[in-house]
Design a protein around this motif. Structure first.
Motif, PDB file in Angstrom:
ATOM      1  N   UNK A 167       0.475  -1.128   0.055  1.00 34.45           N
ATOM      2  CA  UNK A 167      -0.090   0.148   0.022  1.00 34.45           C
ATOM      3  C   UNK A 167       0.859   1.879  -0.127  1.00 34.45           C
ATOM      4  N   UNK A 168       2.070   1.040  -0.510  1.00 29.72           N
ATOM      5  CA  UNK A 168       2.997   2.604  -0.165  1.00 29.72           C
ATOM      6  C   UNK A 168       4.782   2.306   0.114  1.00 29.72           C
ATOM      7  N   UNK A 169       5.650   2.274  -0.644  1.00 25.89           N
ATOM      8  CA  UNK A 169       6.693   2.032  -0.200  1.00 25.89           C
ATOM      9  C   UNK A 169       7.249   1.722   1.137  1.00 25.89           C
ATOM     10  N   UNK A 170       7.842   0.978   1.445  1.00 24.61           N
ATOM     11  CA  UNK A 170       8.384   0.763   2.862  1.00 24.61           C
ATOM     12  C   UNK A 170      10.038   1.272   2.871  1.00 24.61           C
ATOM     13  N   UNK A 171       9.975   2.398   2.756  1.00 30.18           N
ATOM     14  CA  UNK A 171      11.184   3.231   3.106  1.00 30.18           C
ATOM     15  C   UNK A 171      11.242   4.018   4.189  1.00 30.18           C
ATOM     16  N   UNK A 172      12.079   5.052   4.336  1.00 33.82           N
ATOM     17  CA  UNK A 172      12.301   5.474   6.002  1.00 33.82           C
ATOM     18  C   UNK A 172      11.528   7.069   6.063  1.00 33.82           C
ATOM     19  N   UNK A 173      11.097   7.450   4.926  1.00 31.87           N
ATOM     20  CA  UNK A 173      10.108   8.287   5.045  1.00 31.87           C
ATOM     21  C   UNK A 173       8.252   8.081   4.999  1.00 31.87           C
TER      22      UNK A 173
END
Length: 530
Positions: free
Chosen positions: A474-480
């Motif tokens: 459901x959305x990237x697993x990035x730091x932000x």
């Protein structure tokens, strides 16, 4: 309008997280109803008979992260949950051919020694380094994120408690920051000299994590922890394939919850979340049926929830903009084939695999190969030579196909996605031919014969499963977009600006993957509110 009986909670979406949330609430004595739009439970962890006699994992395909606590709490093994161990995988390396990824560390290090003695010596230290930090990340999975910008006395106490519980992170703070901020390329380059070992170790974060990333993308190194995020030394069993397909996981959860009164309905599409005086009080179904509840919980993505189901006036505009701004369009594809025999990759016997076929083969020969596939996509082209994970689950689980037949599932990248990308039948055919051509380079005796096929693009995952941008997370697993900021800042605690409306799916912490954790954590939050 026809109103049904009232519920303590109604859950939108019968994926595994929605079912976990519902099962725990029902176990706590709450009256709960799970509504699934499709005619089958499971969401992206469903198994579907897309051809007669063939049970295909159309989306999620590996049982690697489902948390033992949930398996044991809900007694899922009584209801058909079973992990099927798989033999060692194989990685096809440029100029070398198959490298067997032995499960015994000593044997794997012997393989690495072919490329670099120093890398073979470094590998156990590398795994020990990750194992030292993994308990911190595993503990964070189960913690409801706190808003660090909330200066209220109550929240400051909670922040202090969070810090105290995780005080053991301080001695390794800089190592933790490296993991969550560095690219997988730069991180593994610190440990290993040879390109061969770097691509073997770094492949999953770079290509197989359900995100559209480069091996140089910052914030991908922490995905190296994947094999350390589940403790297999307990009665819940280990990792591998799910016997009967991934769909046995959601059906087991539903059956477990049914003991406590959990109700599920399929073919039940929600048209609108009903909001009265700023509070969610139920849902309106397609067809007009109204179901009222003290809590409405969404396993659907936050993007779909607030774009399509929640009245525009019910949530602040800045919150809606933040949800719209979640990034996560993926460029991975899946191809499912029904075949009469597995792919005969060359060199397996010489590599020490014997006469067996491996269940899983990784075709990512080098760092530059994976990076070229990504660069092709960024230029708007289908990857000329896609990287891929080729899985033949029927080699380990014969229940998935008719006698004498097999299923091959190919996960790879990249196929350009998003506005303006070519999604025509001709583009699909071009992708298929490139995948077949690429496999044939490593399996000269592959006859390319198939009985049935299914080509799944990101647009298909968005249409069928309502995954935004095709993203299983459901959305990237990035730091932000992690922890305090998942799905958006100020609402990482499974709540939303609408009172009585909660999140329990991959949009919430800790994100996607078949873990069950978002559902478990959400159930705790909802239960406190009821």
């Amino acid at each position: 309008m026809v109103a049904t009986a009232n519920y303590d909670a109604v859950i939108i979406g019968g994926g595994h997280n929605g079912l976990v949330c519902g099962a725990y609430l029902a176990k706590a004595g709450k009256k709960v109803l799970v509504l699934e739009r499709r005619d089958i439970l499971g969401g992206a962890s469903a198994t579907e008979e897309i051809w007669p006699g063939y049970k295909v994992n159309t989306a999620a395909h590996m049982l690697s992260l489902m948390q033992p606590k949930i398996v044991l709490d809900l007694e899922l093994q009584k209801f058909g949950y079973e992990a099927v161990p798989v033999p060692p995988g194989v990685h096809l390396v440029e100029g070398v051919g198959p490298v067997v990824l032995w499960k015994e560390q000593e044997r794997l290090c012997a393989e690495f020694a072919r490329f670099s003695k120093r890398d073979a010596e470094a590998y156990p230290k590398f795994q020990a380094h990750l194992a030292r930090m993994a308990p911190i990340f595993r503990r964070l999975l189960w913690q409801v994120p706190i808003d660090p910008s909330d200066m209220s006395p109550r929240n400051l106490l909670r922040l202090a408690g969070l810090g105290w519980r995780n005080r053991d992170a301080l001695p390794v703070f800089h190592d933790l920051m490296d993991l969550v901020s560095m690219s997988v390329h730069d991180y593994v380059a610190r440990w290993f000299d040879s390109e061969e070992v770097r691509i073997i170790v770094g492949y999953y974060p770079a290509g197989a994590a359900g995100q559209s990333t480069s091996i140089h993308t910052p914030g991908t190194a922490y995905l190296l922890l994947r094999n350390h995020m589940r403790d297999g030394s307990n009665p819940a069993g280990g990792t591998g394939l799910s016997r009967g397909g991934m769909g046995t996981i959601p059906t087991a959860i539903a059956a477990s919850g049914a003991r406590f009164g959990l109700e599920t309905r399929t073919g039940a599409e929600v048209e609108e979340v009903i909001v009265e005086n700023g509070r969610a009080v139920g849902v309106r179904m397609v067809g007009g049926e109204v179901i009222r509840a003290r809590a409405v919980i969404s396993n659907a993505s936050s993007q779909h929830l607030f774009a399509d189901l929640v009245p525009k006036s019910a949530a602040p505009e800045d919150f809606r903009r933040a949800v719209t701004g979640i990034h996560g369009t993926v460029t991975n594809f899946k191809i499912h084939l029904a075949v009469e025999k597995p792919i005969p990759f060359a060199g397996l016997k010489e590599a020490g695999y014997g006469d067996r076929y491996p269940v899983q083969v990784t075709l990512a020969p080098s760092l530059s190969y994976v990076e070229k596939a990504y660069a092709d996509m960024r230029s708007g082209r289908i990857s000329e030579r896609p990287y891929m994970t080729v899985q033949t689950p029927t080699l380990a689980d014969r229940t998935l196909a008719p006698e004498g037949k097999h299923i091959i599932s190919i996960y790879g990248g990249h196929f350009p996605a998003g506005a303006g990308s070519d999604q025509t039948a001709a583009a699909r055919e071009q992708l298929f031919e490139r995948v077949m051509d690429t496999i044939a380079l490593h399996a000269p005796d592959f006859d390319r014969h198939w009985l049935h096929r299914q080509i799944m693009l990101p647009s298909d995952y968005e249409e069928i499963f309502r995954l935004p941008g095709g993203s299983p997370h459901h959305g990237d697993l990035t730091f932000d977009q992690l922890f305090f900021r998942r799905p958006v800042r100020g609402y990482a605690d499974y709540t939303t600006p609408v009172q009585g409306l909660f999140l329990c799916g991959a949009s919430a912490h800790p994100g996607g993957g078949v873990t069950g954790v978002p559902g478990f954590n959400a159930a705790r939050v909802v239960q406190r509110s009821l």
